[in-house]
Design an enzyme around this catalytic site. Structure first.
Site, PDB file in Angstrom:
ATOM      1  N   THR A 190      15.754  16.474  64.868  1.00 46.92           N
ATOM      2  CA  THR A 190      15.949  17.436  65.958  1.00 46.92           C
ATOM      3  C   THR A 190      16.746  16.839  67.110  1.00 46.92           C
ATOM      4  O   THR A 190      16.671  15.627  67.365  1.00 46.92           O
ATOM      5  CB  THR A 190      14.572  17.906  66.483  1.00 46.92           C
ATOM      6  OG1 THR A 190      14.763  18.638  67.688  1.00 46.92           O
ATOM      7  CG2 THR A 190      13.648  16.748  66.777  1.00 46.92           C
TER       8      THR A 190
ATOM      9  N   TYR B   4       6.967  15.799  70.362  1.00 44.27           N
ATOM     10  CA  TYR B   4       7.632  16.333  69.159  1.00 44.27           C
ATOM     11  C   TYR B   4       8.871  15.484  68.845  1.00 44.27           C
ATOM     12  O   TYR B   4       9.028  14.972  67.732  1.00 44.27           O
ATOM     13  CB  TYR B   4       7.998  17.802  69.401  1.00 44.27           C
ATOM     14  CG  TYR B   4       8.945  18.377  68.393  1.00 44.27           C
ATOM     15  CD1 TYR B   4       8.631  18.391  67.040  1.00 44.27           C
ATOM     16  CD2 TYR B   4      10.175  18.912  68.794  1.00 44.27           C
ATOM     17  CE1 TYR B   4       9.514  18.917  66.109  1.00 44.27           C
ATOM     18  CE2 TYR B   4      11.058  19.448  67.880  1.00 44.27           C
ATOM     19  CZ  TYR B   4      10.728  19.441  66.536  1.00 44.27           C
ATOM     20  OH  TYR B   4      11.610  19.965  65.626  1.00 44.27           O
TER      21      TYR B   4
END
Ligand code: UDP
Length: 327
Positions: free
Chosen positions: A117, A141
């Site tokens: 990501t 995350y």
């Protein structure tokens, strides 16, 4: 036909990847614990229920199908949740991936396509985000995903793992045939939240922060259509099968849109008002995340076909209005 093990194949991106893999002549084997995925989304190949942390189950499934590669999507992916519950992200994403990578090495399956990501980059002011940008995540995350990237590199050196790592920007849209689409419960991602608000499935969209240093004060993101994203995964798989080795690619379009711009475009596409209010910033959100790389295009030959904001919203809207979304 060759099998590809797709962890998280019952989830949003994984289910679209299974469809693309089947169309490209592979058999996608979904491995999913259904914690955030849906068995109804497994339509394009066999389903094996299992958890990333269950090494015995992973060994069994790898032995049964002897896949030529693993596409690893299974992960928790909510920035806000990761700030409140980092334990979940370190256990499920980081420790779970370690278990998967060890099982793959033991099974001799050394090709891995991994969903990373742009959240691994963190907040950089006026920096073009390409694959060489330092990774300084500001939420758990992103930190858990960066750890997995590091793991893949180390296992590459020690055990010959070849990994194509895709750093996604913001994924949106749905299969134009509406066979699969985005379906999280609870839903937290911007486009489906907007569509839910339009349909009265939630009272309103809350805009998280209007005091960012951007032209309209709201965060800017680079949105890429899920079908274009999974096409890159098939190209990444072929890259590995051709023996081209490990490589990192950003997957974004290079165009940023603010939260208000996405909302306005949704109003235009659907011809409906978006009930909304202005709220506080969400912990862990970066101001602006826009890809500054053309590597995927130059090296993989990736050509996004559907990644305009209007097309992404129109495809997501079609999916929202299909019977599947409410099932
Ligand atoms: N966002 C928002 N309201 C919502 C959901 C998201 O204002 O209900 C904003 C969020 O702060 C971010 C952008 O929309 O700036 C995209 O958020 P999303 O959760 O879709 O993806 P993320 O960027 O966290 O991966």
């Amino acid at each position: 036909m060759a099998h590809v093990l797709v962890t998280g194949g019952a989830g949003y991106i994984g289910s679209h990847a299974c469809k693309a893999l089947k169309a490209a002549g592979y058999i996608p084997v979904t491995y999913d614990n259904l914690s955030t995925g849906w068995q109804d989304a497994v339509k394009f190949g066999p389903f094996e229920r299992g958890d990333l942390l269950d090494r015995g189950r992973l060994d069994e499934v790898l032995a049964k199908y002897q896949p030529i590669a693993v596409m690893h999507f299974a992960a928790l992916s909510q920035v806000g949740e990761s700030m409140a519950h980092p334990d979940l992200y370190w256990r499920n994403n980081a420790a779970g991936s370690l278990c998967l990578i060890e099982a793959a090495v033991a099974a001799g399956c050394l090709n891995i396509v991994f969903s990373s990501t742009c959240a691994t980059y963190g907040d950089h002011d006026n920096v073009v985000l390409d694959e060489s940008t330092p990774q300084q995540p500001i939420n758990a995350y992103g930190a858990s995903k960066r750890a997995i990237e590091d793991m893949l590199r180390d296992f590459g050196v020690a055990h010959g793992i070849n990994a194509v790592i895709f750093r996604y920007f913001n994924v949106a849209g749905a299969d134009p045939d509406a066979e699969v689409g985005e379906f999280h419960r609870p839903e937290t991602h911007l486009v489906p939240v907007i569509l839910d608000a339009i349909e009265g499935k939630r009272p309103a969209l809350t805009i998280f922060g209007t005091d960012y240093d951007t032209p309209d004060g709201t965060c800017i993101r680079d949105y890429v259509h899920v079908c274009d994203l999974v096409d890159a995964h098939v190209l990444g798989l072929e890259w590995l099968l051709e023996g081209k080795g490990s490589r990192v690619f950003n997957l974004g379009t290079g165009h940023g849109f603010s939260v208000r711009e996405v909302m306005n475009e949704a109003q235009r596409v659907t011809q409906r008002e978006v009930p909304h209010s202005e709220g506080l910033r969400r912990a862990g959100d970066c101001t602006k995340l826009v890809s500054g790389s053309t590597r995927a295009e130059a090296e993989l030959g990736w050509r996004p076909q559907r990644s305009t904001l209007s097309r992404m919203i129109a495809d997501a809207w079609r999916w929202h209005q299909s019977g599947h979304y409410d099932a």
